[in-house]
Motif scaffolding. Structure first.
Motif, PDB file in Angstrom:
ATOM      1  N   ILE A 104     -31.594  76.774  14.890  1.00  0.00           N
ATOM      2  CA  ILE A 104     -32.142  75.486  14.472  1.00  0.00           C
ATOM      3  C   ILE A 104     -32.842  74.851  15.660  1.00  0.00           C
ATOM      4  N   SER A 105     -33.673  73.893  15.394  1.00  0.00           N
ATOM      5  CA  SER A 105     -34.356  73.225  16.479  1.00  0.00           C
ATOM      6  C   SER A 105     -33.620  71.912  16.750  1.00  0.00           C
ATOM      7  N   LEU A 106     -32.764  71.953  17.785  1.00  0.00           N
ATOM      8  CA  LEU A 106     -31.918  70.786  18.065  1.00  0.00           C
ATOM      9  C   LEU A 106     -32.716  69.544  18.425  1.00  0.00           C
ATOM     10  N   SER A 107     -33.936  69.733  18.914  1.00  0.00           N
ATOM     11  CA  SER A 107     -34.711  68.545  19.264  1.00  0.00           C
ATOM     12  C   SER A 107     -35.111  67.784  17.999  1.00  0.00           C
ATOM     13  N   GLU A 108     -35.272  68.524  16.892  1.00  0.00           N
ATOM     14  CA  GLU A 108     -35.645  67.840  15.647  1.00  0.00           C
ATOM     15  C   GLU A 108     -34.429  67.524  14.782  1.00  0.00           C
ATOM     16  N   THR A 109     -33.533  68.494  14.666  1.00  0.00           N
ATOM     17  CA  THR A 109     -32.357  68.303  13.817  1.00  0.00           C
ATOM     18  C   THR A 109     -31.153  68.119  14.716  1.00  0.00           C
ATOM     19  N   ASN A 110     -30.672  66.881  14.842  1.00  0.00           N
ATOM     20  CA  ASN A 110     -29.497  66.703  15.699  1.00  0.00           C
ATOM     21  C   ASN A 110     -28.453  65.787  15.091  1.00  0.00           C
ATOM     22  N   GLU A 111     -28.747  65.265  13.906  1.00  0.00           N
ATOM     23  CA  GLU A 111     -27.729  64.442  13.269  1.00  0.00           C
ATOM     24  C   GLU A 111     -27.768  64.639  11.762  1.00  0.00           C
ATOM     25  N   VAL A 112     -26.735  65.260  11.233  1.00  0.00           N
ATOM     26  CA  VAL A 112     -26.591  65.378   9.784  1.00  0.00           C
ATOM     27  C   VAL A 112     -25.180  64.893   9.478  1.00  0.00           C
ATOM     28  N   MET A 113     -25.076  63.775   8.749  1.00  0.00           N
ATOM     29  CA  MET A 113     -23.766  63.130   8.587  1.00  0.00           C
ATOM     30  C   MET A 113     -23.433  62.845   7.129  1.00  0.00           C
ATOM     31  N   SER A 114     -24.257  63.311   6.210  1.00  0.00           N
ATOM     32  CA  SER A 114     -23.948  63.064   4.801  1.00  0.00           C
ATOM     33  C   SER A 114     -24.509  64.209   3.966  1.00  0.00           C
ATOM     34  N   PRO A 115     -24.063  64.299   2.713  1.00  0.00           N
ATOM     35  CA  PRO A 115     -24.517  65.397   1.859  1.00  0.00           C
ATOM     36  C   PRO A 115     -26.026  65.283   1.624  1.00  0.00           C
ATOM     37  N   ASN A 116     -26.759  66.302   1.978  1.00  0.00           N
ATOM     38  CA  ASN A 116     -28.192  66.336   1.701  1.00  0.00           C
ATOM     39  C   ASN A 116     -28.699  67.769   1.873  1.00  0.00           C
ATOM     40  N   GLU A 117     -30.015  67.936   1.722  1.00  0.00           N
ATOM     41  CA  GLU A 117     -30.614  69.263   1.803  1.00  0.00           C
ATOM     42  C   GLU A 117     -30.311  69.952   3.125  1.00  0.00           C
ATOM     43  N   LYS A 118     -30.438  69.171   4.199  1.00  0.00           N
ATOM     44  CA  LYS A 118     -30.219  69.709   5.541  1.00  0.00           C
ATOM     45  C   LYS A 118     -28.780  70.231   5.680  1.00  0.00           C
ATOM     46  N   ALA A 119     -27.836  69.484   5.111  1.00  0.00           N
ATOM     47  CA  ALA A 119     -26.427  69.882   5.206  1.00  0.00           C
ATOM     48  C   ALA A 119     -26.214  71.230   4.520  1.00  0.00           C
ATOM     49  N   VAL A 120     -26.887  71.433   3.400  1.00  0.00           N
ATOM     50  CA  VAL A 120     -26.752  72.706   2.683  1.00  0.00           C
ATOM     51  C   VAL A 120     -27.374  73.821   3.523  1.00  0.00           C
ATOM     52  N   GLU A 121     -28.538  73.543   4.074  1.00  0.00           N
ATOM     53  CA  GLU A 121     -29.247  74.542   4.881  1.00  0.00           C
ATOM     54  C   GLU A 121     -28.404  74.956   6.098  1.00  0.00           C
ATOM     55  N   LEU A 122     -27.872  73.969   6.807  1.00  0.00           N
ATOM     56  CA  LEU A 122     -27.076  74.290   8.002  1.00  0.00           C
ATOM     57  C   LEU A 122     -25.781  75.018   7.631  1.00  0.00           C
ATOM     58  N   SER A 123     -25.161  74.618   6.525  1.00  0.00           N
ATOM     59  CA  SER A 123     -23.923  75.281   6.107  1.00  0.00           C
ATOM     60  C   SER A 123     -24.195  76.759   5.839  1.00  0.00           C
ATOM     61  N   ASN A 124     -25.314  76.985   5.190  1.00  0.00           N
ATOM     62  CA  ASN A 124     -25.690  78.350   4.876  1.00  0.00           C
ATOM     63  C   ASN A 124     -25.899  79.178   6.154  1.00  0.00           C
ATOM     64  N   LEU A 125     -26.539  78.533   7.118  1.00  0.00           N
ATOM     65  CA  LEU A 125     -26.808  79.217   8.386  1.00  0.00           C
ATOM     66  C   LEU A 125     -25.499  79.535   9.121  1.00  0.00           C
ATOM     67  N   ILE A 126     -24.565  78.598   9.094  1.00  0.00           N
ATOM     68  CA  ILE A 126     -23.282  78.838   9.754  1.00  0.00           C
ATOM     69  C   ILE A 126     -22.569  80.012   9.087  1.00  0.00           C
ATOM     70  N   ALA A 127     -22.568  80.008   7.764  1.00  0.00           N
ATOM     71  CA  ALA A 127     -21.873  81.082   7.036  1.00  0.00           C
ATOM     72  C   ALA A 127     -22.403  82.451   7.448  1.00  0.00           C
ATOM     73  N   LYS A 128     -23.706  82.511   7.731  1.00  0.00           N
ATOM     74  CA  LYS A 128     -24.311  83.797   8.105  1.00  0.00           C
ATOM     75  C   LYS A 128     -23.925  84.228   9.510  1.00  0.00           C
ATOM     76  N   ASN A 129     -23.363  83.314  10.285  1.00  0.00           N
ATOM     77  CA  ASN A 129     -23.041  83.646  11.669  1.00  0.00           C
ATOM     78  C   ASN A 129     -21.574  83.999  11.896  1.00  0.00           C
ATOM     79  N   PHE A 130     -20.835  84.203  10.822  1.00  0.00           N
ATOM     80  CA  PHE A 130     -19.491  84.795  10.969  1.00  0.00           C
ATOM     81  C   PHE A 130     -19.683  86.298  11.122  1.00  0.00           C
ATOM     82  N   LYS A 131     -18.942  86.868  12.077  1.00  0.00           N
ATOM     83  CA  LYS A 131     -19.138  88.308  12.331  1.00  0.00           C
ATOM     84  C   LYS A 131     -17.810  89.010  12.479  1.00  0.00           C
TER      85      LYS A 131
END
Lengths: 319, 166
Positions: free
Chosen positions: B139-166
């Motif tokens: 992710i680009s931390l300079s642009e995305t650095n605060e997600v604090m409620s349910p929204n599109e970004k929260a879904v996107e980041l959750s999905n990305l985290i799930a993909k990083n379990f190894k």
């Protein structure tokens, strides 16, 4: 000293009633629908209700121990707040909404004017954590309760095990709130055949059924749905109601329909307490509704009410 | 960093061999004992499945106890719902106060339901790794650095985290 006295009374009540725990602590008043609250997950007992009552009235739930739930939801006003249009919290801070009367909560499908809270049990987290209300957090409330002299034994007695948890605190507060059932007004007595409408009240009732009952539906005087009743936006607050929760444009400016029971005690009226008098409320419905895309269809045209009819409606609404 | 793992299941050659009786685990990196989950004795398995986060039914079930107790700071107070995944940190690229970034990811209502399914083949050490660096690089931390409620970004980041379990 006052605290000590309150506590001994509380224990007294506990003792007297402990032999009748299976007494019915909550019953659905005749004519009421089935409650929405699932009592199976939080079975009422006298000890838990009394513990919830003690917490509801105790400012220990706030950061600086100054504000209790009852500060905003006063027992003298159907558990609403009548001195202020918008609620007052710790350090004299003013919130953005009017504190609603707490009643018949077992029948609400969601909490708050915008339904932000999906279950009564988790509602208390909102005022406890709101910096403008109690400015605390539940984990520090639990710490304070664990360290207090009076609460650990009360929790142990209520739950038959040791330890205070967030879950227990929230559930006993719910238990107390669930007992705030309003079903003994003159209206309820009339429905049970124990009283009669006056002539003016009968006229008011007919007007009510024709114009108001689709939203403020009997016997709870609310469907608890979200509707836009045409209040113009207060631009100092810019509160768009349910829209803030769902982000759906069709929910813009919709608010949870409030019950009309106990109206004489629950002023000021509306989510921002903009009206002090019922006359103003009726003027709103009769001639001041603001047009907007989400205005409820039944309010698209003004509700014609002459001054006699307004008086009749008020007589019925304040039964 | 804290997050919920729920409905943890072990599989062997594609068949479920064990379903953990404890339904929800709160893994808290400030409390390392929560990061070890005891395995059942004498069970062979080569695959693990779980949800990252809390299902929608549980989200509407009122006050709950154990790992789900709101005292753990994983429940939103002003708008009901569990925070499935919480990470807070500092990065020089964040033009925020003290360069802080905060992601409180959750939400159970469509279209912003953010619980994720994770399905992994396991190694001999029976250790699951969450590659946070790879997540942050994604992710680009300079642009995305605060997600604090349910929204599109929260879904996107959750999905990305799930993909990083190894």
């Amino acid at each position: 000293m006052r605290k000590v006295i309150a506590l001994t009374c509380l224990l007294g009540i506990g003792l007297i009633l402990s032999c009748s725990i299976h007494r019915n602590l909550f019953s659905t008043p005749s004519g009421f629908p089935k409650p929405k609250y699932n009592f199976e997950n939080n079975a009422l007992t006298t000890e838990k209700i009394e513990l919830g009552r003690a917490l509801f009235f105790d400012p220990i739930l706030s950061a600086d121990n100054t504000i209790s739930c009852a500060s905003c939801h006063s027992p003298y006003n159907a558990f609403a707040h009548t001195d202020h249009d918008l609620s007052h919290g710790i350090k004299d801070q003013i919130g953005k909404r009017n504190a609603p009367a707490l009643m018949n909560l077992a029948w609400h499908s969601s909490m708050m004017w915008d339904g932000a809270v999906n279950h009564l049990d988790v509602q208390a987290l909102a005022p406890i954590s709101n910096v403008k209300e109690m400015g605390e957090n539940i984990s520090s409330v639990v710490d304070k309760l664990r360290k207090s002299k009076i609460y650990p034994p009360l929790f142990e007695k209520a739950f038959h095990d040791t330890g205070i948890t967030g879950e227990k605190v929230l559930k006993v507060i719910s238990q107390f709130e669930l007992t705030l059932v309003s079903a003994d007004s003159k209206y309820d007595k009339i429905k049970r055949g124990a009283a009669k409408f006056s002539e003016q009240e009968t006229k008011g009732y007919l007007l009510f059924q024709k114009n108001c009952n689709s939203c403020h539906a009997e016997p709870l005087f609310s469907t608890y749905e979200f509707k836009n009743n045409g209040l113009p936006v207060d631009t100092t607050l810019n509160d768009f109601g349910r829209y803030a929760i769902t982000k759906r444009s069709e929910d813009s400016l919709t608010f949870k329909i409030p019950s009309l029971s106990n109206l004489s005690f629950t002023y000021p009226y509306m989510h921002d307490g903009r009206f002090k008098k019922l006359g103003q409320v009726l003027n709103h419905y009769a001639s001041e509704r603001a047009e907007s895309r989400t205005l409820a269809p039944e309010l698209k045209s003004p509700i014609p009410l002459n001054s006699n009819e307004k008086a009749d409606l008020i007589a019925f609404c304040t039964l | 960093m804290k997050f919920y793992v729920s409905d943890l299941t072990l599989l062997d050659k594609g068949k479920t061999v064990y379903h953990f009786p404890k339904k929800y685990f709160l893994l808290d990196f400030e409390n390392p004992s929560t990061l070890n989950i005891d395995l059942p004795k004498k069970k062979d398995f080569d695959e693990v499945q779980f949800h990252l986060g809390i299902d929608s039914t549980t989200n509407v079930s009122g006050a709950l106890g154990g790992d789900l107790d709101p005292v753990y700071g994983m429940y939103w107070s002003w708008q009901s719902g569990y925070i499935n995944f919480k990470i807070e940190g500092v990065s020089n690229v964040c033009a925020t106060r003290n360069h802080v970034f905060q992601f409180h990811l959750g939400g159970y209502l469509p279209p912003f339901a953010s619980m994720q399914d994770v399905d992994l083949m396991v190694n001999d050490k029976r250790t699951i790794v969450l590659d946070i660096l790879s997540f942050l690089n994604g992710i680009s931390l300079s642009e995305t650095n605060e997600v604090m409620s349910p929204n599109e970004k929260a879904v996107e980041l959750s999905n990305l985290i799930a993909k990083n379990f190894k």
